[in-house]
Design an enzyme around this catalytic site. Structure first.
Site, PDB file in Angstrom:
ATOM      1  N   ASP A  11       0.874  -1.164   0.000  1.00 20.56           N
ATOM      2  CA  ASP A  11       0.000   0.000   0.000  1.00 20.56           C
ATOM      3  C   ASP A  11       0.917   1.221   0.000  1.00 20.56           C
ATOM      4  OD1 ASP A  11      -2.353   1.586   0.293  1.00 20.56           O
ATOM      5  OD2 ASP A  11      -1.972   1.710   2.439  1.00 20.56           O
ATOM      6  N   LEU A  12       0.382   2.388  -0.282  1.00 20.50           N
ATOM      7  CA  LEU A  12       1.218   3.600  -0.323  1.00 20.50           C
ATOM      8  C   LEU A  12       1.098   4.432   0.955  1.00 20.50           C
ATOM      9  CD1 LEU A  12       3.051   5.604  -1.812  1.00 20.50           C
ATOM     10  CD2 LEU A  12       1.001   6.579  -2.855  1.00 20.50           C
ATOM     11  N   ASP A  13      -0.113   4.906   1.224  1.00 26.64           N
ATOM     12  CA  ASP A  13      -0.326   5.797   2.363  1.00 26.64           C
ATOM     13  C   ASP A  13      -0.133   5.050   3.682  1.00 26.64           C
ATOM     14  OD1 ASP A  13      -1.007   7.648   0.445  1.00 26.64           O
ATOM     15  OD2 ASP A  13      -3.154   7.308   0.642  1.00 26.64           O
ATOM     16  N   THR A  19       1.157   9.821   4.113  1.00 24.87           N
ATOM     17  CA  THR A  19       0.306  10.853   3.526  1.00 24.87           C
ATOM     18  C   THR A  19      -1.060  10.890   4.196  1.00 24.87           C
ATOM     19  OG1 THR A  19      -0.322   9.283   1.812  1.00 24.87           O
ATOM     20  CG2 THR A  19       1.422  10.831   1.266  1.00 24.87           C
ATOM     21  N   LYS A  47      -9.547   5.185   5.343  1.00 24.96           N
ATOM     22  CA  LYS A  47      -8.266   4.618   4.917  1.00 24.96           C
ATOM     23  C   LYS A  47      -8.480   3.454   3.940  1.00 24.96           C
ATOM     24  CE  LYS A  47      -5.182   5.869   8.703  1.00 24.96           C
ATOM     25  NZ  LYS A  47      -4.243   5.347   9.728  1.00 24.96           N
ATOM     26  N   SER A 118      -2.413   0.907  -4.433  1.00 30.22           N
ATOM     27  CA  SER A 118      -3.043   1.944  -3.620  1.00 30.22           C
ATOM     28  C   SER A 118      -4.357   2.395  -4.241  1.00 30.22           C
ATOM     29  CB  SER A 118      -2.100   3.154  -3.506  1.00 30.22           C
ATOM     30  OG  SER A 118      -2.747   4.248  -2.909  1.00 30.22           O
ATOM     31  N   ALA A 119      -5.283   2.813  -3.371  1.00 27.22           N
ATOM     32  CA  ALA A 119      -6.538   3.374  -3.860  1.00 27.22           C
ATOM     33  C   ALA A 119      -6.342   4.798  -4.371  1.00 27.22           C
ATOM     34  CB  ALA A 119      -7.577   3.372  -2.748  1.00 27.22           C
ATOM     35  N   LYS A 149     -10.942  -1.399  -1.779  1.00 26.71           N
ATOM     36  CA  LYS A 149     -10.667  -2.320  -0.691  1.00 26.71           C
ATOM     37  C   LYS A 149     -11.826  -2.219   0.308  1.00 26.71           C
ATOM     38  CE  LYS A 149      -5.778  -1.069  -1.243  1.00 26.71           C
ATOM     39  NZ  LYS A 149      -4.630  -0.356  -0.651  1.00 26.71           N
ATOM     40  N   GLU A 173       0.003  -3.584   4.413  1.00 20.35           N
ATOM     41  CA  GLU A 173      -1.052  -2.577   4.557  1.00 20.35           C
ATOM     42  C   GLU A 173      -1.059  -1.962   5.951  1.00 20.35           C
ATOM     43  OE1 GLU A 173      -3.589  -0.943   3.471  1.00 20.35           O
ATOM     44  OE2 GLU A 173      -4.000  -1.649   1.432  1.00 20.35           O
ATOM     45  N   ASP A 174      -1.672  -0.786   6.054  1.00 20.76           N
ATOM     46  CA  ASP A 174      -1.854  -0.179   7.377  1.00 20.76           C
ATOM     47  C   ASP A 174      -3.321   0.072   7.669  1.00 20.76           C
ATOM     48  OD1 ASP A 174      -2.256   2.007   5.609  1.00 20.76           O
ATOM     49  OD2 ASP A 174      -1.706   3.412   7.204  1.00 20.76           O
TER      50      ASP A 174
END
Length: 223
Positions: A11-13, A19, A47, A118-119, A149, A173-174
């Site tokens: 995932d990115l964020d 971010t 999220k 990422s979304a 997601k 993921e977070d």
């Protein structure tokens, strides 16, 4: 599962760079404009969720039913995105989260592929600002993903674009919805955060600095 780990999908964020605060501030501005009681606690529900779905969740805070046209919804979502882009324009390479550069370097040396799932439709811009374009084999284009997601679509798309089977992947993921998406994709699920928040993860680390390539390989082998 496949014994050999072939890819790690991030995932990115909150995993590559934080971010989340930028998203919160942008949504908070929209909430303030609409006189909605948007809080950090409620922000947790957004999220890993697409922009329009996040907007609908935000609007659900209204004590009266809000009837916006699709055109109005899209305009609000675009306004949030403009605010967010102003904030992320300031992101720089030093904003990469601890442990991530070392992890990516080790994975590359081991020949294990990497991807961003990422979304966020701004993933390409964020990765460019971080100067990490060469660190990932692919970045899934969120604009081509139909289902948010916890639907596994974005992770399955990453595996397909990498040319590997989902069972040969670890996802990191977070967000709860993200971990559920990883599990639904039949991948090994790694969560970043508090363990009690992620009962579906195969393992949970408190922060990205704890991530380790050898541990991910062993985790995947076991699951």
């Amino acid at each position: 599962m496949s014994d050999k780990l072939q890819a790690v999908i991030f995932d990115l964020d909150g995993v590559i760079t934080d971010t989340a605060e930028h998203h919160y501030l942008a949504w908070k501005a929209i909430g303030d404009e609409l006189n909605l009681p948007f809080t950090r606690e409620f922000n947790e529900n957004l999220k890993g969720v697409s922009r329009l779905e996040s907007l609908r969740l935000l609007l659900s805070l209204s004590p009266v039913e809000l009837n916006y046209s699709e055109e109005q919804l899209n305009a609000l979502a675009e306004r949030k995105n403009d605010l967010y882009k102003e904030l992320i324009a300031q992101i720089k390479p030093s904003d990469v989260l601890p442990g991530i550069p070392e992890l990516l370097g080790k994975l590359k040396r081991l020949g294990i592929k990497t991807a961003i799932a990422s979304a966020s439709k701004n993933a390409f811009s964020v990765i460019k600002n971080l100067k990490m374009e060469e660190q990932f084999d692919i970045i899934v284009d969120a604009a081509e993903i139909k289902n948010s997601k916890p639907d596994p679509e974005v992770f399955l798309a990453a595996a397909e674009q990498l040319g590997v089977k989902p069972e040969a992947c670890v996802g990191i993921e977070d967000a709860v919805a993200g971990v559920e998406a990883i599990r639904s994709a039949h991948m090994t699920a790694v969560a970043i955060g508090k363990k009690e928040h992620f009962p579906h993860a195969h393992v949970t680390y408190s922060c990205t600095a704890e991530l380790n390539a050898d541990a991910l390989i062993e985790l995947h082998r076991q699951h």
